[in-house]
Design a protein around this motif. Sequence first.
Motif, PDB file in Angstrom:
ATOM      1  N   MET A  68       0.849  -1.162  -0.053  1.00 35.71           N
ATOM      2  CA  MET A  68      -0.077   0.026   0.105  1.00 35.71           C
ATOM      3  C   MET A  68       0.994   1.173   0.093  1.00 35.71           C
ATOM      4  SD  MET A  68      -3.218   0.853   2.453  1.00 35.71           S
ATOM      5  CE  MET A  68      -2.618   0.115   3.844  1.00 35.71           C
ATOM      6  N   HIS A  70      -7.124 -10.823  -5.092  1.00 33.22           N
ATOM      7  CA  HIS A  70      -6.253  -9.501  -5.646  1.00 33.22           C
ATOM      8  C   HIS A  70      -6.717  -8.774  -6.789  1.00 33.22           C
ATOM      9  CE1 HIS A  70      -3.268 -10.133  -2.487  1.00 33.22           C
ATOM     10  NE2 HIS A  70      -3.209 -11.549  -2.772  1.00 33.22           N
ATOM     11  N   ILE A  90      -3.087   0.342  -3.534  1.00 35.24           N
ATOM     12  CA  ILE A  90      -2.856  -0.937  -3.011  1.00 35.24           C
ATOM     13  C   ILE A  90      -2.434  -2.111  -4.102  1.00 35.24           C
ATOM     14  CG2 ILE A  90      -3.876  -2.445  -1.511  1.00 35.24           C
ATOM     15  CD1 ILE A  90      -6.133  -0.455  -0.806  1.00 35.24           C
ATOM     16  N   LYS A  91      -1.211  -2.743  -3.521  1.00 37.23           N
ATOM     17  CA  LYS A  91      -0.840  -3.938  -4.474  1.00 37.23           C
ATOM     18  C   LYS A  91      -0.633  -5.054  -3.509  1.00 37.23           C
ATOM     19  CE  LYS A  91       2.133  -0.511  -7.135  1.00 37.23           C
ATOM     20  NZ  LYS A  91       3.459  -0.234  -7.436  1.00 37.23           N
ATOM     21  N   THR A 106      -9.268  -6.812  -7.787  1.00 28.29           N
ATOM     22  CA  THR A 106      -9.667  -5.324  -7.546  1.00 28.29           C
ATOM     23  C   THR A 106      -8.641  -4.430  -7.008  1.00 28.29           C
ATOM     24  OG1 THR A 106     -10.009  -5.630  -4.935  1.00 28.29           O
ATOM     25  CG2 THR A 106     -11.762  -5.908  -6.561  1.00 28.29           C
ATOM     26  N   TRP A 107      -7.191  -4.888  -6.698  1.00 31.19           N
ATOM     27  CA  TRP A 107      -6.003  -3.985  -6.498  1.00 31.19           C
ATOM     28  C   TRP A 107      -5.501  -3.798  -7.920  1.00 31.19           C
ATOM     29  CZ3 TRP A 107      -3.977  -7.292  -1.944  1.00 31.19           C
ATOM     30  CH2 TRP A 107      -5.012  -7.248  -0.848  1.00 31.19           C
TER      31      TRP A 107
END
Length: 126
Positions: free
Chosen positions: A1, A55, A11-12, A57-58
């Motif tokens: 983040m 993951h 955000i990753k 949506t990031w």
Amino acid sequence: MRKYPNGKLLIKPSKKNIKTFLDGIRGNIKAALGMSAADLIDWLNPKIRGWSNYHRTWLARASFSRVDSAIFTRLWQWARRRHPKKSSSWLKKKYFEQQWREKTGPSSGSRVDEGKNAQGAITARQ
């Protein structure tokens, strides 16, 4: 983040999360040396799908690319170990070739991926 000065928050997936996931996938592939390709894919698909859905949506494009490359490399090594005397083109044809079938239906002219061919080869999704 990471929060940038302009207020944007990105955000990753963390490096630790990616490493843990890939270590688990690598361990599963290494433990499946005697498994058929179809069984291996059936075993890995829920794990990969679950991680990627979590993951998705990031900001995960680079992470997905890295994970995809690592999984492909490990699967290629798995195939090479199963058939050490076969050529790369033979392995590609047996395990990594796309198999197509026409979608059935009165108004359908599109093509869809079958998933696995008759020999249980791994196929790419379109």
